[in-house]
Design a protein around this motif. Structure first.
Motif, PDB file in Angstrom:
ATOM      1  N   ASP A 152       0.827  -1.214   0.000  1.00 54.37           N
ATOM      2  CA  ASP A 152       0.000   0.000   0.000  1.00 54.37           C
ATOM      3  C   ASP A 152       0.855   1.256   0.000  1.00 54.37           C
ATOM      4  OD1 ASP A 152      -2.595  -1.119  -0.041  1.00 54.37           O
ATOM      5  OD2 ASP A 152      -2.414  -1.637   2.078  1.00 54.37           O
TER       6      ASP A 152
ATOM      7  N   ARG B 215       0.153  -0.535  -4.572  1.00 49.27           N
ATOM      8  CA  ARG B 215      -1.290  -0.272  -4.599  1.00 49.27           C
ATOM      9  C   ARG B 215      -1.561   1.159  -4.157  1.00 49.27           C
ATOM     10  NH1 ARG B 215      -5.797  -3.882  -1.432  1.00 49.27           N
ATOM     11  NH2 ARG B 215      -4.521  -3.365   0.397  1.00 49.27           N
TER      12      ARG B 215
ATOM     13  N   ASN C  60     -14.381  -0.640   2.732  1.00 50.09           N
ATOM     14  CA  ASN C  60     -13.921  -1.949   2.281  1.00 50.09           C
ATOM     15  C   ASN C  60     -14.041  -2.131   0.776  1.00 50.09           C
ATOM     16  OD1 ASN C  60     -12.958  -4.073   4.257  1.00 50.09           O
ATOM     17  ND2 ASN C  60     -14.643  -3.185   5.410  1.00 50.09           N
TER      18      ASN C  60
ATOM     19  N   TRP D 179      -9.095   0.747  -5.855  1.00 53.14           N
ATOM     20  CA  TRP D 179      -7.649   0.927  -5.829  1.00 53.14           C
ATOM     21  C   TRP D 179      -7.076   0.657  -7.217  1.00 53.14           C
ATOM     22  CZ3 TRP D 179      -9.040  -3.678  -2.808  1.00 53.14           C
ATOM     23  CH2 TRP D 179      -8.724  -4.881  -3.436  1.00 53.14           C
TER      24      TRP D 179
ATOM     25  N   ARG E 280      -6.757 -10.243   4.973  1.00 49.17           N
ATOM     26  CA  ARG E 280      -7.378 -10.144   3.650  1.00 49.17           C
ATOM     27  C   ARG E 280      -6.344 -10.002   2.530  1.00 49.17           C
ATOM     28  NH1 ARG E 280     -11.738  -5.514   1.852  1.00 49.17           N
ATOM     29  NH2 ARG E 280      -9.831  -4.506   1.123  1.00 49.17           N
TER      30      ARG E 280
ATOM     31  N   GLU F 228      -6.596 -12.378  -0.510  1.00 49.91           N
ATOM     32  CA  GLU F 228      -7.795 -12.058  -1.296  1.00 49.91           C
ATOM     33  C   GLU F 228      -7.557 -10.827  -2.164  1.00 49.91           C
ATOM     34  OE1 GLU F 228     -12.320 -10.417  -0.386  1.00 49.91           O
ATOM     35  OE2 GLU F 228     -11.314 -11.677   1.115  1.00 49.91           O
ATOM     36  N   ASP F 229      -6.903  -9.821  -1.601  1.00 45.59           N
ATOM     37  CA  ASP F 229      -6.628  -8.598  -2.355  1.00 45.59           C
ATOM     38  C   ASP F 229      -5.625  -8.842  -3.479  1.00 45.59           C
ATOM     39  OD1 ASP F 229      -8.379  -7.249  -0.756  1.00 45.59           O
ATOM     40  OD2 ASP F 229      -6.867  -6.112   0.344  1.00 45.59           O
TER      41      ASP F 229
ATOM     42  N   SER G 172      -6.414  -8.319  -7.408  1.00 47.90           N
ATOM     43  CA  SER G 172      -5.566  -7.398  -8.173  1.00 47.90           C
ATOM     44  C   SER G 172      -4.810  -8.105  -9.299  1.00 47.90           C
ATOM     45  CB  SER G 172      -4.552  -6.726  -7.245  1.00 47.90           C
ATOM     46  OG  SER G 172      -5.191  -6.017  -6.215  1.00 47.90           O
TER      47      SER G 172
END
Length: 199
Positions: free
Chosen positions: A10, A14, A83, A87, A115, A118-119, A123
């Protein structure tokens, strides 16, 4: 010779370009910044990124805290919007890093919640990293020195054959103190120049 690229998720790979949360707070009558202030408080964030609670439990705790000051339905709606916020992935950055270090081991090092996998799947980042080191898996988060020691151990490297990219100056400062050549990510061009010059 450098052989390992440690890179944050992040704020580096991202990005969150929208302001859905700020807009939602305004519409729901919740003080601007309330959600982030709650979610990223030292207490709650640490629990989430060190794996002591799941991502869903983190969201539930944020909802409960917001509901103490505002309407519960509004709190639930705000957390849902948070949530689902949009992004972007900086594919050009990843491609550039790979071009500058074709034989390098690219290691994602992130203060992630449960998570994360999952992300990464959402992506389409599955398989883009040689290794993923998440704080929620190892039980310790950046900027703790132990996080970097574990990441390097898992990557089979040492400070002197690794570089580190992160958007947090604090994280970068700790890595530098350990002997890892590091950069605080501000923009793609500067970071790619750093990789080119230091790999």
């Amino acid at each position: 010779m450098k052989s390992i690229i440690l890179i944050d998720f992040d704020g580096v790979i991202r990005q969150w370009p929208g302001n859905e949360v700020n807009q939602a707070e305004a519409l729901l009558g919740i003080t601007q910044g309330a959600l982030y202030s709650c979610a990223f408080s030292n207490e709650l964030l640490s629990l989430a990124v060190c794996g002591e609670i799941t991502h869903q439990q983190w969201c539930d705790k944020v909802t409960e805290q917001l509901a103490r000051s505002w309407n519960r339905d509004a709190a639930v709606q705000l957390v849902k919007i948070w949530n689902q916020a949009h992004w972007d992935i900086d594919w050009a950055l990843l491609e550039g890093i790979r071009n500058h270090s074709p034989d390098g081991k690219i290691v994602l090092v992130t203060n992630g919640t449960s998570r994360l996998e999952e992300d990464l799947t959402a992506s389409k980042l599955d398989g883009h990293f040689d290794l993923v080191v998440s704080s929620s898996h190892i039980g310790v988060a950046k900027p703790d020195r132990l996080f970097f020691e574990i990441a390097l151990q898992l990557a089979g490297g040492c400070p002197h054959n690794a570089i580190f990219i992160d958007d947090s100056a604090t994280n970068v400062s700790v890595a530098k103190a350990m002997g890892i050549d590091s950069i605080t990510h501000i923009n793609r061009d500067e970071t790619l120049a750093f990789v080119r010059d230091n790999y």
